[in-house]
Design a protein around this motif. Structure first.
Motif, PDB file in Angstrom:
ATOM      1  N   SER A 477       0.944  -1.108   0.200  1.00  0.00           N
ATOM      2  CA  SER A 477      -0.063   0.063  -0.119  1.00  0.00           C
ATOM      3  C   SER A 477       0.747   1.206  -0.075  1.00  0.00           C
ATOM      4  O   SER A 477       1.547   1.632   0.842  1.00  0.00           O
ATOM      5  CB  SER A 477      -0.942  -0.076   1.276  1.00  0.00           C
ATOM      6  OG  SER A 477      -1.795   1.188   1.271  1.00  0.00           O
ATOM      7  N   SER A 499      -1.809  -5.087  -4.630  1.00  0.00           N
ATOM      8  CA  SER A 499      -1.200  -3.631  -4.035  1.00  0.00           C
ATOM      9  C   SER A 499      -2.216  -2.752  -4.346  1.00  0.00           C
ATOM     10  O   SER A 499      -3.047  -2.848  -5.270  1.00  0.00           O
ATOM     11  CB  SER A 499       0.045  -3.528  -4.836  1.00  0.00           C
ATOM     12  OG  SER A 499      -0.541  -3.336  -6.467  1.00  0.00           O
ATOM     13  N   THR A 500      -2.078  -1.779  -3.420  1.00  0.00           N
ATOM     14  CA  THR A 500      -2.932  -0.578  -3.512  1.00  0.00           C
ATOM     15  C   THR A 500      -2.130   0.794  -3.678  1.00  0.00           C
ATOM     16  O   THR A 500      -1.348   1.108  -2.753  1.00  0.00           O
ATOM     17  CB  THR A 500      -3.686  -0.501  -2.133  1.00  0.00           C
ATOM     18  OG1 THR A 500      -4.489  -1.759  -1.978  1.00  0.00           O
ATOM     19  CG2 THR A 500      -4.712   0.607  -2.314  1.00  0.00           C
TER      20      THR A 500
END
Length: 605
Positions: A477, A499-500
């Protein structure tokens, strides 16, 4: 080998059954013999004999020089005014005075309170007896010269001189401004007065200073150990070859020579200077000043406020105190720092600094020099780079500040360190690897490559459009905010599904490339391109685009020419947001943007 001949009784002469085998006792023996022989020639010499001990007769008042021949063992007193000749093979004890001169032979002799004394050896190959000579405090300016036996010589007066031979001698001085000359043998030397001087030659000596302003001059080939005790002040050790010195007092000084020098410093405000040989310093005192020489320096400093001054040799140092300072030299410098508030100034040599613990480091680099820096402590560090290459790893905690010059820089922000990176105008290329902390980068007109770190936040600003910034997210993140950037930037999402990433552009013409995970992309001005590549979007993520304007474009790459029309025709709208669903089920939501606003701004290939 030197032998001497002196006057006897009447008009006879006596060849003493002794030899004088070191330069010092030969010179003094010849001087005394010359005095007596000249006096005999001039008729000004009195010669008396004595045996069996007891009081010597008083010198007459007619002659100016008085010779007393001792022809048997015993304890002799009342020797004032006599030049005493030890002409016996038996042991004698002499109780002298400031006006007593003694020319000793090779037999055992104990002398107290002479003005001048020299003792000899049996012959060229056999050392003389182990003599005891004591210069009292009443005999200012007295001197004593030993033979090649194991002599014990003490001096308690002012301006006295004692000299050892080639034996194992004990030389001790408690008076002021005296001189001890070590011989070619093994000497144990003790000085506890004020202003005393010790001179060494080619022998081995163990020297202990416990007085004030005492000085040692080492020989060209000898080896010695020196100790300045806790009561010593201002002791100075000057080495020509090699030696080992312990400083436990105050304001001690060591000058290294051509051989290896080892210094153990537990004192206060001591100074150590290296020579052409290797210098090793271990200090647990405070306020030490260490000057590296051509032979290089290895230092372990655990006290506070120590200073290292670099020279032409290499430096390897460990600093664990507080307030230490290092001025690097022209050689390679490697520093391990575990203390607080250290200051390091680079020079023209290669520099490696590892702040493994502690914090508050102040590091200034020199022009055009490569540096490797690790900030692994508690933060509060400040690094100011220059024109050289810097490789910096921030693996600790806390907040650090990095000032970059025109050189190339590679910075890794590991751990949870919070970094602020400031680059001057005309700065060099920067590669930045983010960590889990928050980092702020103010770039200049240069190329900047940024890599995000899991859990990290990067804020990027560029005051000019002349530079470029390329950002690549990782697998966690992450946030990149370049709202303060005027340059044309490229921002790419994560490389791992799940994923962010949040990416915010600036005022330049930015390119946003969606990654394998979920991305939020915000164009804050300029003519922006939002790129969605099929080969990357294998996990069908759901992405978000904010602040989309009529100046922006969307490119669906790898989907085929008809993908844009299909996505627009199947678009859905809710709450003034429009969502495009691609053929691989990737979803793109445009916040605050109607379908009509997207038409003409979406293309595919």
């Amino acid at each position: 080998m030197t032998t001497v001949t002196i006057p006897g009784t009447g008009s006879t002469t006596i060849g003493l059954a002794a030899s004088y085998n070191n330069g010092a006792n030969a010179a003094l023996a010849n001087s005394i013999a010359t005095l007596l022989n000249n006096a005999q020639s001039l008729g000004t010499l009195e010669v008396q004999t004595i045996a069996g001990g007891g009081n010597a007769p008083a010198p007459d008042t007619v002659h100016s020089v008085h010779e007393l021949l001792i022809e048997g063992g015993g304890n002799y007193t009342n020797l004032a005014g006599w030049v005493v000749i030890d002409a016996t093979s038996q042991a004698v004890t002499l109780q002298g005075s400031a006006t007593t001169t003694v020319l000793g032979g090779g037999s055992l002799i104990t002398i107290n309170d002479p003005g001048e004394v020299v003792v000899g050896d049996v012959n060229a190959s056999t050392a003389g007896a182990n003599n005891v000579i004591n210069l009292s405090s009443l005999d200012g300016g007295a001197q004593a010269v030993g033979n090649n036996g194991n002599d014990t010589i003490t001096a308690a007066g002012v301006n006295q001189t004692i000299t050892g031979g080639s034996g194992e001698n004990v030389l001790s001085m408690t008076g002021a401004t005296g001189t001890i000359l070590g011989g070619t043998g093994f000497s144990s030397i003790f000085a506890s007065g004020t202003g005393d001087i010790v001179g060494l030659t080619s022998g081995f000596a163990a020297v202990t200073f416990s007085g004030t302003d005492e000085t040692l001059f080492a020989g060209t080939s000898g080896v010695f150990t020196g100790v300045a005790t806790g009561g010593s002040t201002g002791a100075q050790f000057g080495l020509t070859a090699s030696g080992a010195v312990t400083l436990a007092g105050t304001q001690g000084v060591v000058f290294g020579g051509s051989g290896g020098t080892s210094v153990l410093d537990t004192g206060t405000a001591d100074s150590v200077g290296g020579g052409s040989g290797a210098l090793a310093v271990t200090s647990s005192g405070s306020g030490a000043g260490v000057f590296a020489g051509a032979g290089g320096l290895t230092a372990v400093l655990s006290g506070d406020n120590d200073i290292i001054f670099g020279g032409p040799g290499d430096i390897a140092a460990t600093l664990s105190g507080t307030g230490d300072q290092v001025g690097a030299g022209t050689g390679t410098t490697n520093l391990l720092i575990t203390g607080n508030n250290a200051t390091v100034l680079g020079n023209t040599g290669l520099l490696s600094v590892n702040q493994a613990a502690g914090g508050g480091l102040h590091l200034g680099l020199n022009v055009g020099v490569a540096a490797a820096v690790t900030l692994g402590g508690t933060g509060g560090d400040q690094v100011f780079a220059n024109q050289g290459f810097i490789n910096l790893v921030a693996s600790g905690t806390g907040s650090d500040t990095i000032g970059l010059g025109t050189g190339v820089a590679q910075i890794s922000a590991g751990g949870s360190t919070n970094l602020q990176v400031n680059e001057i105008a005309g700065g060099g290329a920067l590669t930045f690897i983010g960590g889990a902390g928050s980092s702020t980068i103010f770039g200049a007109a240069a190329s900047h490559t940024l890599f995000g770190g899991a859990g990290g936040v990067i804020t990027y600003g560029a005051p000019t459009s002349a530079g470029t910034m390329n950002y690549q997210a990782g697998g966690g993140s992450e946030t990149i905010n370049s709202v303060f950037s005027l340059s044309n930037d490229s921002l790419s999402g994560g490389t791992v599904a799940g994923s962010t990433v949040s990416m915010v552009g600036g005022a330049g013409n930015d390119t946003f490339s969606a990654g394998a995970g979920t991305d939020t992309m915000v164009g804050a001005g300029g003519n922006n391109l939002f790129l969605f590549t099929k080969a990357v979007l294998t996990a069908a993520p759901s992405d978000v685009v904010g602040q989309f304007t009529s100046n922006d474009q969307v490119l669906l790459a790898g989907y085929g020419a008809g993908e844009a029309q299909h996505a627009l025709s199947t678009a859905t709208s809710a709450f003034n947001n429009t969502t495009l669903t691609l053929s691989d089920n990737t979803k793109i939501t445009f916040l605050g943007t109607s379908l009509q606003q997207l038409i003409g701004h979406v293309s595919s290939n």
